[in-house]
Design an enzyme around this catalytic site. Structure first.
Site, PDB file in Angstrom:
ATOM      1  N   HIS A  90      -2.962  47.968  66.808  1.00 57.25           N
ATOM      2  CA  HIS A  90      -3.248  48.351  68.091  1.00 57.25           C
ATOM      3  C   HIS A  90      -3.620  49.754  67.728  1.00 57.25           C
ATOM      4  CE1 HIS A  90      -1.550  44.411  69.834  1.00 57.25           C
ATOM      5  NE2 HIS A  90      -1.052  44.513  69.105  1.00 57.25           N
ATOM      6  N   ASN A 163      -0.285  40.544  75.021  1.00 53.74           N
ATOM      7  CA  ASN A 163      -1.525  40.359  74.594  1.00 53.74           C
ATOM      8  C   ASN A 163      -2.486  39.545  75.489  1.00 53.74           C
ATOM      9  OD1 ASN A 163      -1.079  41.655  71.961  1.00 53.74           O
ATOM     10  ND2 ASN A 163      -0.560  39.542  70.897  1.00 53.74           N
ATOM     11  N   HIS A 354       7.386  49.428  74.477  1.00 54.84           N
ATOM     12  CA  HIS A 354       8.576  48.985  73.688  1.00 54.84           C
ATOM     13  C   HIS A 354       9.286  47.728  74.539  1.00 54.84           C
ATOM     14  CE1 HIS A 354      12.097  48.448  71.487  1.00 54.84           C
ATOM     15  NE2 HIS A 354      12.422  49.507  71.357  1.00 54.84           N
ATOM     16  N   TYR A 377       9.703  48.726  67.667  1.00 49.13           N
ATOM     17  CA  TYR A 377       9.037  49.757  68.507  1.00 49.13           C
ATOM     18  C   TYR A 377       9.482  50.983  68.606  1.00 49.13           C
ATOM     19  CZ  TYR A 377       6.014  46.129  69.627  1.00 49.13           C
ATOM     20  OH  TYR A 377       4.892  44.911  69.460  1.00 49.13           O
TER      21      TYR A 377
HETATM   22 FE1  HDD Z   1       3.464  44.608  68.586  1.00 50.94          FE
HETATM   23  C1  HDD Z   1       2.108  47.615  69.069  1.00 50.94           C
HETATM   24  C2  HDD Z   1       1.845  43.368  71.474  1.00 50.94           C
HETATM   25  C3  HDD Z   1       4.766  41.368  67.874  1.00 50.94           C
HETATM   26  C4  HDD Z   1       5.362  45.755  65.950  1.00 50.94           C
HETATM   27  N1  HDD Z   1       2.139  45.541  69.920  1.00 50.94           N
HETATM   28  C5  HDD Z   1       1.898  46.562  69.961  1.00 50.94           C
HETATM   29  C6  HDD Z   1       0.924  46.939  70.957  1.00 50.94           C
HETATM   30  C7  HDD Z   1       0.958  45.599  71.636  1.00 50.94           C
HETATM   31  C8  HDD Z   1       1.713  44.799  70.985  1.00 50.94           C
HETATM   32  C9  HDD Z   1      -0.029  45.238  73.110  1.00 50.94           C
HETATM   33  C10 HDD Z   1       0.288  48.180  71.350  1.00 50.94           C
HETATM   34  C11 HDD Z   1       1.058  48.938  72.500  1.00 50.94           C
HETATM   35  C12 HDD Z   1       0.369  49.871  72.643  1.00 50.94           C
HETATM   36  O1  HDD Z   1      -1.029  50.113  73.275  1.00 50.94           O
HETATM   37  O2  HDD Z   1       0.599  51.177  72.361  1.00 50.94           O
HETATM   38  N2  HDD Z   1       3.358  42.818  69.247  1.00 50.94           N
HETATM   39  C13 HDD Z   1       2.564  42.283  70.443  1.00 50.94           C
HETATM   40  C14 HDD Z   1       2.857  41.132  70.815  1.00 50.94           C
HETATM   41  C15 HDD Z   1       3.531  40.494  69.795  1.00 50.94           C
HETATM   42  C16 HDD Z   1       3.671  41.374  68.877  1.00 50.94           C
HETATM   43  C17 HDD Z   1       2.183  40.426  72.233  1.00 50.94           C
HETATM   44  C18 HDD Z   1       4.199  39.019  69.984  1.00 50.94           C
HETATM   45  C19 HDD Z   1       4.453  38.627  70.826  1.00 50.94           C
HETATM   46  N3  HDD Z   1       4.770  43.724  67.051  1.00 50.94           N
HETATM   47  C20 HDD Z   1       5.164  42.368  67.085  1.00 50.94           C
HETATM   48  C21 HDD Z   1       6.089  42.136  66.084  1.00 50.94           C
HETATM   49  C22 HDD Z   1       6.271  43.501  65.598  1.00 50.94           C
HETATM   50  C23 HDD Z   1       5.400  44.334  66.158  1.00 50.94           C
HETATM   51  C24 HDD Z   1       6.808  40.884  65.802  1.00 50.94           C
HETATM   52  C25 HDD Z   1       7.422  43.750  64.527  1.00 50.94           C
HETATM   53  C26 HDD Z   1       8.262  43.193  64.017  1.00 50.94           C
HETATM   54  N4  HDD Z   1       3.731  46.327  67.610  1.00 50.94           N
HETATM   55  C27 HDD Z   1       4.563  46.675  66.425  1.00 50.94           C
HETATM   56  C28 HDD Z   1       4.628  48.077  66.230  1.00 50.94           C
HETATM   57  C29 HDD Z   1       3.546  48.670  67.247  1.00 50.94           C
HETATM   58  C30 HDD Z   1       3.304  47.218  67.974  1.00 50.94           C
HETATM   59  C31 HDD Z   1       4.295  48.386  64.802  1.00 50.94           C
HETATM   60  C32 HDD Z   1       2.541  49.490  66.759  1.00 50.94           C
HETATM   61  C33 HDD Z   1       2.549  50.791  67.585  1.00 50.94           C
HETATM   62  C34 HDD Z   1       3.497  50.589  68.358  1.00 50.94           C
HETATM   63  O3  HDD Z   1       4.270  49.554  68.036  1.00 50.94           O
HETATM   64  O4  HDD Z   1       3.783  51.465  69.307  1.00 50.94           O
HETATM   65  O5  HDD Z   1       5.850  48.529  66.113  1.00 50.94           O
END
Ligand code: HDD
Length: 728
Positions: A90, A163, A354, A377
């Site tokens: 993202h 999402n 988060h 997060y």
């Molecule tokens: Fe995630 C970012 C949505 C599963 C780990 N995620 C992130 C963002 C969105 C989502 C919209 C961007 C937020 C922003 O604009 O800063 N993610 C989802 C959805 C998931 C999902 C809808 C499943 C239903 N994500 C998911 C899993 C993991 C992560 C299973 C890890 C175990 N996601 C992350 C992250 C991010 C992230 C790596 C990258 C940047 C952040 O968190 O702040 O931790």
């Protein structure tokens, strides 16, 4: 958001009238302007006024620079550290501020103040994103879109990190790093950027049948939104709402855009990526600047606890949705985005979402994907923003007061006064106190758990295909064709034929026709079925049989899943191109322009060059864009204005013909006056060989302008693709 006292958040220079200083102010005046308020002098970060921002300190005009130049060193050092790591997923995002208000109190289900108090306007900050691409990648990549909402509630921050697709690729957070590694550019050569059409992604997906439902969405036009303002949003996981009696219901969260859900097609998306890779960001920014505030209704699907096991799918399985036909979405409030960020980095980049940021009245379920996210997060913010104090960055600050005994750390902003930083204490009068539930203290839902510790997956998570099939069968014929095309494109890009074949084998479990059509496009036979074992993502020899099954679909079709059934009664904010040149009929152009603008559309006059064009009535009309800088792919419809001279000049201009041909290919509404038939005959539309017998409802000649409005409101005439072979 409250502003900090930091200089960087000060208002830009204002004129006496309160307007930003006009940028066309004469250079001379800018340099000599003595009307600046004192605090607008250029200073160092220590507040020292700078006298010369152009020259470094040197030993003689032609001599070496001096280490002593603290102004130069401060400026360069700060610059050297301007970048922070981009989000691991993202990374590419665009955001806006807004407000949320609930229509009616939801106190029956939840005690969350922002969902019960109808007089409250809760500030929000929303960040939309693509998933796979880097920060500078194109907005129009085929990808899932992030839809993350930060509610600044009076009881603390609630983040709904969702999402634009209601399900996810995987069922357990344990697989997330694998999924992301597979979709990101390949590790040896860092290609391709922001694209899933490569071997590692499909290698992984073809071995992970649980991803099949989400893959159907990702291969549909949902992955190519027309606008961030025209996307649905979903919380994905099942959450809980808790009322003040401590009673719980399950809930799925939805965002429903008031402009409807609309997408572009793949050929268009690829071209927009070249013509304007900031297409979505620009669209969001410009519309908010113009006062066209995007709006979504907040929807809840409420499922009583007693119904937890009522469905053939598991509510804890994030690869499943609850069909709206089984549990209707109640629209309970509205979110309006009404303010652009002032500083991209400070707000859009530094915002930290988060799923674990929840408030009393909302709680988690044991969805194993959500559980893993609850760890991930905070952890990622530590490396991305660099400190456990990321909650003190202005965009992340709670509007509810924050008191605790956490102290220190990198870049601490709060100056904690007093002598105590522990609990319990008597020296500090016991402050801060724990809050009783009646005082709004957060108390986790008392879910009964009686279990053995295992590393395994629930039997109830084994159906990987029925909802993939439901999605496919719920699409219109054109949408289905786009899915076939998307699979054919993505798999066609693979270098290893065995991945292609394996993937088509898995598709046979979703729908035989789909698999057959894709196989035909790939020039391979349709396999009888998938390779076995299929489920390498779950199976381990000593864990029993985890081969997927396909349950009987709970319903055959869900009309709510098709964008063909969305809102089609407005052209608000749509971009319409009017093509014209010298000799145009001023009355034709102006009448159409006024009609479209009255309906809220954004209209641009496009011609061969900038400046103005002469009308046949003897007037002049300013030109907004030329064929050099504009392209049909960034417009929703085209009107070719009347006026014989203008029409015949455009009929001889390859750029004008290309503009209209391309709009036609992308199934847009095209209109002209009666006298415009000759022009159309010069385009592909008039090419008799291309005509099927049925008239095209999206091509209007000599119509009432209101009929053109209704045609544009249809968004696209996708059936055109089915009836005719349309050129590139
Ligand atoms: Fe995630 C970012 C949505 C599963 C780990 N995620 C992130 C963002 C969105 C989502 C919209 C961007 C937020 C922003 O604009 O800063 N993610 C989802 C959805 C998931 C999902 C809808 C499943 C239903 N994500 C998911 C899993 C993991 C992560 C299973 C890890 C175990 N996601 C992350 C992250 C991010 C992230 C790596 C990258 C940047 C952040 O968190 O702040 O931790």
């Amino acid at each position: 958001m409250k502003k900090s006292n930091n200089d960087n958040t000060k208002e830009p220079l204002k004129t006496d009238a309160g307007e930003p200083k006009p940028s066309n102010q004469k250079t001379e005046e800018l340099l000599r302007d003595v009307s600046h308020p004192d605090d607008q002098f250029l200073t160092t970060n220590q507040g020292v006024r700078i006298n010369d921002n152009n020259n470094s300190l040197k030993a003689g005009e032609r001599g070496p620079s001096l280490l002593e130049d603290f102004i130069l060193r401060e400026k360069i050092t700060h610059f050297d550290h301007e970048r922070i790591p981009e989000r691991i997923v993202h990374a590419r995002g665009s955001a806006a501020h807004g407000v949320f208000r609930v229509y009616e109190s939801m106190s029956k289900y939840t005690k969350a103040g922002f969902l019960t108090d109808t007089s409250r306007e809760t500030p929000v900050f929303v960040r939309f994103s693509t998933v796979a691409g880097s920060k500078g990648s194109s907005d129009l990549a085929r990808d899932v879109r992030g839809f993350a909402v930060k509610f600044y509630t009076e009881e603390g921050i609630f983040d709904l990190v969702g999402n634009n697709i209601p399900v996810f690729f995987i069922q357990d957070a344990m697989k997330f790093p694998d999924l992301v590694h597979a979709v990101k550019p390949e590790q040896n050569h860092e290609m391709p950027q922001a694209a899933s059409a490569h071997d590692t992604f499909w290698d992984f997906i073809s071995l992970m049948p649980e991803s099949m439902h989400m893959i159907m969405w990702a291969m549909s036009d949902r992955a190519l939104p027309r606008s961030l303002r025209m996307m649905e949003g979903f919380g994905v996981h099942t959450f809980r709402l808790i009322n003040d009696k401590g009673e719980a219901v399950f809930v799925k969260f939805h965002w429903k855009p008031l402009l409807g859900v609309h997408s572009v097609c793949w050929d268009e998306a690829q071209k927009i990526s070249g013509k304007d890779s900031d297409f979505h960001r620009r669209d969001l920014w410009e519309n908010i600047e113009k006062g066209n505030f995007p709006e979504w209704e907040f929807g809840l699907q409420i499922i009583p606890e007693a119904d937890e096991h009522k469905y053939p799918f598991d509510l804890l399985d994030p690869t499943k949705l609850v069909p709206e036909e089984l549990v209707p979405v109640q629209r309970i409030g509205k979110m309006t985005l009404n303010r652009n960020p002032e500083n991209f980095f400070a707000e859009t980049e530094q915002v930290a979402f988060h799923p674990g940021h929840i408030v009393p009245g909302i709680d988690f379920t044991n969805d194993p994907l959500l559980e893993g996210r609850l760890f991930s997060y905070t952890d990622t913010q530590l490396s991305r923003l660099g400190s456990p104090n990321f909650h003190e960055i202005p965009i992340n600050r709670s509007i509810a007061p924050v008191h605790n005994n956490q102290r220190d750390g990198h870049m601490r902003q709060t100056i904690n006064a007093g002598g105590t930083n522990y609990h319990p204490n008597s020296i500090g009068g016991g402050c801060p106190f724990q809050a009783k539930m009646a005082d709004g203290g957060f108390v986790s839902y008392t879910e009964k758990i009686d279990a053995v510790k295992v590393r395994n997956r629930s039997e109830s998570f084994r159906d990987h295909f029925s909802q993939a099939t439901l999605f496919f069968h719920s699409q219109s014929p054109a949408e289905q064709q786009h899915i076939v095309d998307a699979f054919s494109f993505e798999l066609g890009k693979l270098e290893r034929p065995y991945i292609r074949e394996r993937m088509v084998g898995v598709l046979t479990q979703v729908d035989k026709t789909l698999a057959t059509k894709v196989a035909a496009n790939l020039g391979i036979p349709v396999p009888n079925g998938p390779e076995r074992p299929m489920n390498l993502g779950v199976s381990a020899d000593d864990k029993g049989n985890h081969e997927p099954v396909s349950a009987k679909p709970v319903i055959e079709k869900s009309p709510a899943l098709s964008m063909a059934n969305t809102v089609k009664d407005t052209i608000k904010t749509r971009k319409i191109a009017i093509l014209a040149t010298n000799g145009v009929s001023g009355s034709s152009l102006n009448t159409m322009k006024a009609t479209l603008q009255n309906e809220g559309a954004a209209v641009k006059v496009i011609s061969q060059k900038l400046g103005s064009i002469q009308t046949e009535e003897g007037g002049a009309i300013p030109v907004d864009g030329s064929f050099l800088t504009e392209a049909s792919v960034v417009y929703d419809a085209v009107f070719v204005a009347g006026g014989k001279k203008s029409l015949s000049a455009l009929a001889g201009d390859p750029d004008a013909l290309h503009f209209v041909n391309e709009a036609y290919r992308h199934c847009k509404a095209i209109g002209t006056e009666k006298e415009g038939s000759d022009f159309l005959n010069a385009t592909y539309i008039g090419n008799k060989a291309s005509q099927s017998k049925a008239p095209d409802p999206g091509v209007l000649i000599g119509m009432n302008p209101k009929d053109f409005v209704s045609a544009i409101a249809q968004h696209r005439f996708w059936e055109r693709e089915m009836a005719r072979k349309v050129p590139a």
